[in-house]
Scaffold this active site. Sequence first.
Site, PDB file in Angstrom:
ATOM      1  N   LYS A   1     -14.251 -10.144  13.948  1.00 15.28           N
ATOM      2  CA  LYS A   1     -13.344  -9.011  13.748  1.00 15.28           C
ATOM      3  C   LYS A   1     -14.163  -7.735  13.544  1.00 15.28           C
ATOM      4  CE  LYS A   1      -9.518  -7.610  10.665  1.00 15.28           C
ATOM      5  NZ  LYS A   1      -8.755  -7.971   9.453  1.00 15.28           N
TER       6      LYS A   1
ATOM      7  N   SER B   1      -3.745  -8.389  10.171  1.00 17.39           N
ATOM      8  CA  SER B   1      -4.448  -7.389  10.958  1.00 17.39           C
ATOM      9  C   SER B   1      -5.496  -7.970  11.903  1.00 17.39           C
ATOM     10  CB  SER B   1      -5.136  -6.386  10.023  1.00 17.39           C
ATOM     11  OG  SER B   1      -6.118  -7.055   9.239  1.00 17.39           O
TER      12      SER B   1
ATOM     13  N   SER C   1      -4.048 -11.379   6.431  1.00 13.57           N
ATOM     14  CA  SER C   1      -4.505 -11.025   7.776  1.00 13.57           C
ATOM     15  C   SER C   1      -5.239 -12.114   8.537  1.00 13.57           C
ATOM     16  CB  SER C   1      -5.394  -9.790   7.723  1.00 13.57           C
ATOM     17  OG  SER C   1      -4.583  -8.657   7.641  1.00 13.57           O
TER      18      SER C   1
HETATM   19  N1  GLN Z   1      -0.522  -7.213   6.467  1.00 16.10           N
HETATM   20  C1  GLN Z   1      -1.099  -6.903   5.198  1.00 16.10           C
HETATM   21  C2  GLN Z   1      -1.242  -5.419   5.046  1.00 16.10           C
HETATM   22  O1  GLN Z   1      -0.807  -4.712   5.888  1.00 16.10           O
HETATM   23  C3  GLN Z   1      -2.401  -7.608   5.037  1.00 16.10           C
HETATM   24  C4  GLN Z   1      -3.560  -6.914   5.619  1.00 16.10           C
HETATM   25  C5  GLN Z   1      -4.813  -7.705   5.475  1.00 16.10           C
HETATM   26  O2  GLN Z   1      -4.801  -8.851   5.005  1.00 16.10           O
HETATM   27  N2  GLN Z   1      -5.911  -7.096   5.824  1.00 16.10           N
HETATM   28  O3  GLN Z   1      -1.751  -4.945   4.103  1.00 16.10           O
END
Ligand code: GLN
Length: 491
Positions: A79, A154, A178
């Site tokens: 990532k 994400s 994420s």
């Molecule tokens: N979807 C969650 C957010 O928008 C988690 C993001 C993540 O785990 N980096 O914060």
Amino acid sequence: MNINELSIKLAYEKLRAGEISSYELTKSCLDRIENIDHKLNAFLAVFRDDALKQAKEIDEKISKNEDLNYLAGIPVAIKDVILMKGKKNTCGSKILENYVASYDATVIKKLKEAGAIIIGKTNCDEFAMGSSTENSAFGSVKNPYDLERVPGGSSGGSAAAVASDQCIYALGSDTGGSIRQPAAYCNIVGLKPTYGRVSRYGLSAMASSLDQIGPFTKTAEDAAWVFSVLAGTDENDSTCMTEAAPEFFNNIYPGVKGRKIGIIKQGFGEGINENVKKQILKEMEKFEKLGAKVSEVEIPHLEYSLPVYYIIMPSEVSSNLARFDGIRYGFSQVKHAPQDVKDLLDVYMKSRAKGMGDEVKRRIMIGTYALSSGYYDAYYKKAQKVRTIIINDFKKAFEKYDVLITPTAPDIAFKLGEKINDPLSMYLSDIMTVSANVAGLPAISIPSGFVNGMPIGMQIFGNYFDEKKLFETAISYELYNKWRDVKPKIN
Ligand code: GLN
């Protein structure tokens, strides 16, 4: 089966048996990227020449029977929030579009030492903020099971890359889900280790008390193997455990006999798709057949996890992202258009305004507000107190249960564009996953069936630093349930 579809375990066995070479394996993944990634947009950078060169070197070592780690010669994608020396690290943001990392993250150092072949960096929501990968400044990623749907976020690029066999495994970061949520949406395994298990050194920080790096894999056993390489103490991360991490390579025995499995009641309550609930409950019966004792458990304050997360996370975001000021890193209005800059404040404001997307700005504003004097006690401090209450709830549940289970996400992957203008409904897709980050617990998502033709995941929570039971439970399940064999039809 094409060799890019192999799991780590099978690739390892075939490499050692001389049935395939690392060069062939790496090339099959790179060719797959070339053939299909224009449809998915999972990769932001591909290191074809470097990867093939390294693969040849590993092949030579294998032929000399050198003592190599089991990850040696196997292609992995990273990532684009995890630093790799000499490579761009965009974080999915315009502000870092041309930023080149000056050092390796600890996890990258470990992978390199293990002989892993890093084939590219994957697309993600800007600074890991989002649940769909639509917040990337470099275009959305598509779900390999339905190109009109999101892959989750994400770390959507990493999930889509593994699910479509463009790599054998990948790394992501998980601040509120994420890794697990995109794994569920893409029919693969995603692991968030216990907070402090894996070094965060070299991970572009989103929310420091919640972030953890973890693997996306095709099987739970693979996740245990990668975990064993990533985990462990690090003098560069003071929040990292000092105790040595367990080694799970060929050393984990599936079994749930006599284990107590708790079904978290709220995970099957209001707001969860009926068919998702039904499917996960049906799968729970399989654990009973394997000899586990399954019963319902309540985590009394679980419903506060999401509001607590959406105070603590933006507060830490506002503080962490202050470093992107148009002076020290990345895009700067001073370099871009010096005539537009009157004073220092102008440098900050104009660089950030141009470099950052709406969701990032929204969170910086919320966080700055929550931390400002007069509001700090009412929001941030209160959220931290409720966080402790949630931690205590989980501790109590783990006095009685070995692992706890919920669906990973409340619904199947949604359509691209469906939630992008409605941040609150987007935030709700994290409702099942954020509690593990708020409490610091390990949790894994494993493929558990299909609803309306789209994959869903089961989330298993373990007790602190007890990843072992997580893996034992997940591997027992996957021995008998081959949902992962239902591959996306993308060519
Ligand atoms: N979807 C969650 C957010 O928008 C988690 C993001 C993540 O785990 N980096 O914060």
